[in-house]
Design an enzyme around this catalytic site. Sequence first.
Site, short mmCIF file in Angstrom:
data_model
loop_
_atom_site.label_atom_id
_atom_site.label_comp_id
_atom_site.label_asym_id
_atom_site.label_seq_id
_atom_site.Cartn_x
_atom_site.Cartn_y
_atom_site.Cartn_z
N ASP A 1 -3.42 6.94 -2.66
CA ASP A 1 -3.00 5.64 -2.14
C ASP A 1 -4.22 5.12 -1.37
OD1 ASP A 1 -0.37 3.94 -1.80
OD2 ASP A 1 -1.26 3.95 0.18
N LYS B 1 6.51 9.81 0.12
CA LYS B 1 5.23 9.23 0.55
C LYS B 1 4.67 10.11 1.66
CE LYS B 1 2.72 5.62 -0.66
NZ LYS B 1 2.56 5.10 -2.03
#
Length: 457
Positions: free
Chosen positions: A154, A114
């Site tokens: 995201d 991430k």
Amino acid sequence: MSNLPSEPEFEQAYQELASTLENSTLFKKNPEYRRALQVSAIPERIIQFRVTWENDKGEVQVNRGFRVQFNSALGPYKGGLRFHPSVNLSILKFLGFEQIFKNALTGLSMGGAKGGADFDPKGKSDGEIRKFCVAFMRELNKHIGADTDVPAGDIGVSPREIGWMFGAYRAEKNRWEGVLTGKGGNWGGSLIRPEATGYGLVYYVQHMIQYASGGKESFEGKRVAISGSGNVAQYAALKAIELGATIVSLSDSKGCIIATDEKGITPELVHIIADLKVKRKALTEIAESSEYKQKLKYIDGARPWKNVEKVDVALPSATQNEVSGDEAEALIKAGAKFIAEGSNMGCTQDAIDIFEKDRKEKKGEAIWYAPGKAANAGGVAVSGLEMAQNSARLKWTSEEVDEKLKGIMKACFENGLETAKEYVAPAEGEFPSLVAGSNIAGFKKVAAAMLDQGDWW
């Protein structure tokens, strides 16, 4: 981890997984996997860098950029990029840790990662956001690649931002490769990638409903409460409506809208909300419009869970920890029988404990909870399919991708279900624990790969 600064989000994610594994028979059957838990809790690599860029006034701005490359035992690092002022290492470590096991559950060859930056796109011009994306990629490109690390979008990173970053990567590397997913459809993107997380969430819950009812029920006639109003919430709503459900709520960071007529939130309204989100506007604009004022109730500063009178399915699809213990009780009182996370770690540990307690006490009449690492895996699954299409220089039809997505979500549900039965045997009449089954199934796959590759002895 006591010598590190407090990382509450990451610690919550770690404890949720660890407690599940400890309360199962996994370590009795595979004692060597206990060491894998300790090893996998530390990222393989954390990259932190500064991002300098110019605003429209010609003033130099600086932000922090991050990439947490958590685990690559199953394949290249894979996970989104988040641009939001709340971004910090704790949040990115929690998201990356969850991503490891989510990606494992898809059955595709992807590790977990991430990244992102504490950059706030709100209030910025298109030119400023583009300049930031280029500056961000000028550093990130040194650490990623089609066979190394493949980021996606995201929060705050839409296909537009992916396009700008892909262009910057291509210019820096002089190479076209499938290094980012969520790309435009005419330059390497996969069909139904924007829809995938929301669609996959609904496909997963459809299997929950069918299993719980012995195949007698579906989304037809169900009242569905959804939080959020971004991609996941929008497409979950549209797919649930297509399958016969009535959507009773959506929300944003400022408040929620509750449908006050029997039709609920219609596809037309979802499309209007999608347009609002592109313009970075709030749901208040719809709630106050003359066309929808009589059909919707807007509640400022609230989430939907305590404000829906009767609901069958709850789909938290906004952000982490958006269902508290009190709200879990309210959903049970409202008659909810299924709750599945469209967001990552959407429920607090208190809420999960309440759902699991209800599952054990009420057996077949209980609410049944599914964690995000299983229920919202559809997005990264189609990202994995995009990687496969890029590698083969192919483009599949939307029907082909949708069929593969359905197969992945079915396998994801069944894997969690059967693993729960094996390692946390349910009492008679009790639904298997999908949170336990999903955690164990994802962890087992990663631990076995790590052991095979000598990641610990």
